[in-house]
Enzyme design. Structure first.
Site, mmCIF file in Angstrom:
data_model
loop_
_atom_site.group_PDB
_atom_site.id
_atom_site.type_symbol
_atom_site.label_atom_id
_atom_site.label_comp_id
_atom_site.label_asym_id
_atom_site.label_seq_id
_atom_site.Cartn_x
_atom_site.Cartn_y
_atom_site.Cartn_z
ATOM 1 N N HIS A 98 -3.951 -4.818 -0.233
ATOM 2 C CA HIS A 98 -3.597 -5.330 1.088
ATOM 3 C C HIS A 98 -3.694 -6.848 1.085
ATOM 4 O O HIS A 98 -4.790 -7.400 1.218
ATOM 5 C CB HIS A 98 -4.548 -4.768 2.149
ATOM 6 N N CYS B 237 0.830 -1.207 0.000
ATOM 7 C CA CYS B 237 0.000 0.000 0.000
ATOM 8 C C CYS B 237 0.869 1.263 0.000
ATOM 9 O O CYS B 237 1.609 1.498 -0.938
ATOM 10 C CB CYS B 237 -1.000 -0.030 1.160
ATOM 11 N N GLU C 4 -2.911 -8.870 3.419
ATOM 12 C CA GLU C 4 -3.373 -9.334 4.737
ATOM 13 C C GLU C 4 -4.888 -9.247 4.887
ATOM 14 O O GLU C 4 -5.466 -9.841 5.805
ATOM 15 C CB GLU C 4 -2.677 -8.561 5.860
#
Length: 215
Positions: free
Chosen positions: A193, A83, A195
């Site tokens: 992202h 990011c 995650e």
């Protein structure tokens, strides 16, 4: 035991990233740190980031993280940007009236705009928030077992446009085509992202933990 330094400069989603790494490889040593020695001795380095680029770059420079990033990249060890950690590797961002970034890659970070529309003319909301398809533009170890066109999770109002087109590893469209991933030698960086991207995001993180830093 494999170790990874998640660089902490106060602007990243550190808990989620660390937990995701521990989930995909139990026993991995995750160091959430800005200590130069901890970063230097880690097997891998991850640069996260959320928030305004002006604040991120101010903290990166205040804490000396800029030197840590350059040293980690030069060392040849696997390096992943996520990011704002991806945007920070570019030369310049339009955000906050213009901010100089680290300049590890030639390229700019541009604003999506206030009148962004899709192909049918429907207005698109900014920030770009949610799931979108990612199209791989080069083969890379971090794409292993990830189908081309897989959907990843995004939250951003600014996008990267790289000058060196041969380094672009994936693209995406949200009103405009933009460069969602970039790769060079031991460096891989993404706008989305991982995650927060469920199965495909965890696969990318697993690939990073298995990667030897070679293209």
């Amino acid at each position: 035991m494999s170790s990874i330094a998640v660089i902490d400069y106060g602007m990243g989603n550190l808990h989620s990233v660390a937990k995701a790494l521990e989930h995909v490889q139990p026993g991995v040593e995750v160091r959430v740190t800005a200590d130069p020695e901890q970063v230097r001795s880690a097997d891998r380095v991850l640069l996260p980031g959320v928030g305004a680029i002006r604040d991120c770059m101010a903290e990166i420079r205040r804490l000396g993280v800029d030197a840590e990033v350059r040293e980690a990249i030069a060392s040849g060890k696997p390096f992943l940007g996520i990011c704002v950690g991806y945007q920070a590797l570019m030369e310049f961002s339009e955000e906050n009236s213009g901010v100089d970034c680290l300049g590890e890659f030639e390229g700019r970070v541009n604003f999506f705009g206030n009148d962004l529309k899709d192909a049918s003319g429907e207005r698109l909301k900014v920030p770009h928030m949610g799931w979108n398809q990612v199209y791989q533009t080069q083969d890379h170890p971090l794409w292993a077992n990830i189908e081309d066109g897989s959907r990843f999770y995004f939250v951003h109002s600014y996008y990267v446009k790289a000058k060196q087109r041969e380094l672009v590893a994936a693209s995406c469209n949200y009103g405009v085509d933009f460069d969602v991933a970039i790769a060079r030698d031991n460096v891989f960086a993404v706008q989305f992202h991982p995650e927060k991207s469920q199965k495909v995001g965890l696969q990318l993180l697993q690939n990073f933990l298995n990667w030897d830093g070679r293209p």
